[in-house]
Scaffold this motif. Structure first.
Motif, PDB file in Angstrom:
ATOM      1  N   UNK A  90      45.425 -10.160 -19.943  1.00 48.89           N
ATOM      2  CA  UNK A  90      44.095 -10.770 -19.794  1.00 48.89           C
ATOM      3  C   UNK A  90      43.737 -10.972 -18.332  1.00 48.89           C
ATOM      4  N   UNK A  91      44.722 -11.364 -17.550  1.00 47.63           N
ATOM      5  CA  UNK A  91      44.511 -11.675 -16.146  1.00 47.63           C
ATOM      6  C   UNK A  91      45.832 -11.467 -15.418  1.00 47.63           C
ATOM      7  N   UNK A  92      45.784 -11.023 -14.163  1.00 47.15           N
ATOM      8  CA  UNK A  92      47.016 -10.660 -13.469  1.00 47.15           C
ATOM      9  C   UNK A  92      47.853 -11.866 -13.056  1.00 47.15           C
ATOM     10  N   UNK A  93      47.229 -13.012 -12.930  1.00 47.18           N
ATOM     11  CA  UNK A  93      47.932 -14.205 -12.450  1.00 47.18           C
ATOM     12  C   UNK A  93      47.720 -15.396 -13.380  1.00 47.18           C
ATOM     13  N   UNK A  94      48.156 -15.286 -14.641  1.00 45.85           N
ATOM     14  CA  UNK A  94      47.877 -16.365 -15.596  1.00 45.85           C
ATOM     15  C   UNK A  94      48.524 -17.698 -15.229  1.00 45.85           C
ATOM     16  N   UNK A  95      49.720 -17.668 -14.631  1.00 47.48           N
ATOM     17  CA  UNK A  95      50.354 -18.924 -14.230  1.00 47.48           C
ATOM     18  C   UNK A  95      49.473 -19.682 -13.241  1.00 47.48           C
ATOM     19  N   UNK A  96      48.885 -18.951 -12.295  1.00 49.35           N
ATOM     20  CA  UNK A  96      48.032 -19.594 -11.300  1.00 49.35           C
ATOM     21  C   UNK A  96      46.693 -20.016 -11.907  1.00 49.35           C
ATOM     22  N   UNK A 155      41.975 -10.094 -11.419  1.00 50.92           N
ATOM     23  CA  UNK A 155      42.905 -10.976 -10.701  1.00 50.92           C
ATOM     24  C   UNK A 155      42.890 -12.393 -11.241  1.00 50.92           C
ATOM     25  N   UNK A 156      41.689 -12.969 -11.440  1.00 46.06           N
ATOM     26  CA  UNK A 156      41.592 -14.372 -11.844  1.00 46.06           C
ATOM     27  C   UNK A 156      40.713 -14.609 -13.073  1.00 46.06           C
ATOM     28  N   UNK A 157      39.670 -13.809 -13.254  1.00 47.43           N
ATOM     29  CA  UNK A 157      38.748 -14.021 -14.372  1.00 47.43           C
ATOM     30  C   UNK A 157      39.220 -13.222 -15.583  1.00 47.43           C
ATOM     31  N   UNK A 158      39.643 -13.871 -16.656  1.00 47.37           N
ATOM     32  CA  UNK A 158      40.227 -13.156 -17.805  1.00 47.37           C
ATOM     33  C   UNK A 158      39.271 -12.156 -18.447  1.00 47.37           C
ATOM     34  N   UNK A 159      39.835 -11.036 -18.889  1.00 49.49           N
ATOM     35  CA  UNK A 159      39.103 -10.030 -19.650  1.00 49.49           C
ATOM     36  C   UNK A 159      39.784  -9.905 -21.007  1.00 49.49           C
ATOM     37  N   UNK A 160      39.116 -10.402 -22.054  1.00 48.73           N
ATOM     38  CA  UNK A 160      39.753 -10.481 -23.368  1.00 48.73           C
ATOM     39  C   UNK A 160      39.722  -9.156 -24.131  1.00 48.73           C
ATOM     40  N   UNK A 162      40.944  -6.316 -23.218  1.00 50.93           N
ATOM     41  CA  UNK A 162      42.128  -5.478 -22.981  1.00 50.93           C
ATOM     42  C   UNK A 162      43.414  -6.158 -23.429  1.00 50.93           C
ATOM     43  N   UNK A 163      43.311  -7.134 -24.316  1.00 51.67           N
ATOM     44  CA  UNK A 163      44.511  -7.889 -24.713  1.00 51.67           C
ATOM     45  C   UNK A 163      45.550  -6.995 -25.379  1.00 51.67           C
ATOM     46  N   UNK A 164      46.784  -7.132 -24.926  1.00 53.15           N
ATOM     47  CA  UNK A 164      47.915  -6.392 -25.494  1.00 53.15           C
ATOM     48  C   UNK A 164      49.059  -7.372 -25.731  1.00 53.15           C
TER      49      UNK A 164
END
Length: 212
Positions: A90-96, A155-160, A162-164
């Motif tokens: 969804x996003x490259x940096x989910x922890x952040x 990077x920061x704004x999720x894109x739903x 492409x969820x895998x």
């Protein structure tokens, strides 16, 4: 067994260490400032005051869940493997991202949108610096695979779209437990802010700053 690190790895470790120091300074500054900040809604719109505070609590729980979910997928192998499933699809940096959500929730405990926005903005600036360094490291390590990943996943704004996900996960409990416990520290802000409000109610703390 001896450990050896490449120069990029050492540089990344130094950046992450500076990130912890800067965030600690920011947290200390905010902690010292909060006792003297009072949201204007307390007297002008008590319902909105309570709603912002409750929304902040919800954000904190979302952050705890999200960071733990991310830890389940990363398994402590972020530098060894390019993770592209679960929250990392969804996003490259989910922890952040979930950290920012938690910080916004902490700021919202004051019921001041200005405080919440300021806390989130400062934290985002620090994390962006770290993310850019991490991306240089990952690009050097994974090359075209990482470039393809950056084109598909923001990077920061999720894109739903492409969820895998995967059918099985290799979980490192120590990483998951540590992330959950660290994330749960966000909850300390709830009784801390309540204590400040109680002290202000009894006149033990002055209202110096009134912020929307």
């Amino acid at each position: 067994m001896s450990l050896s690190y490449s120069l990029p790895d050492l540089d990344l470790r130094a950046v992450q260490w500076r990130r912890r120091i800067v965030l600690a300074i920011v947290i200390l500054f905010v902690a010292l400032l909060l006792p003297f900040v009072c949201a204007v809604w307390l007297h002008t719109n008590p319902l909105l005051y309570a709603q912002i505070e409750h929304a902040g609590i919800l954000l904190i729980f979302i952050a705890i869940f999200g960071r733990t979910w991310s830890a389940l997928h990363i398994g402590g192998h972020k530098k060894a493997t390019l993770i592209e499933t679960g929250p990392y699809s969804l996003v490259r940096n989910p922890l952040y991202v979930f950290t920012l959500i938690g910080v916004a929730g902490i700021g919202a405990q004051t019921s001041s949108l200005v405080v919440a926005g300021l806390c989130t903005s400062i934290t985002a600036a620090v994390l962006l610096f770290v993310v850019l360094k991490e991306e240089d490291y990952l690009r050097a390590k994974f090359g075209a695979a990482f470039d393809d990943y950056t084109r598909r996943v923001p990077r920061f704004m999720p894109s739903f779209t492409a969820y895998r996900d995967v059918e099985e996960l290799t979980i490192r409990p120590k990483i998951v437990y540590r992330t959950f416990l660290e994330s749960s520290l966000f909850l300390i802000s709830i009784p801390a802010i309540d204590a400040i409000e109680l002290a202000r109610h009894y006149g033990w703390l002055p209202d110096v700053l009134h912020l929307p």
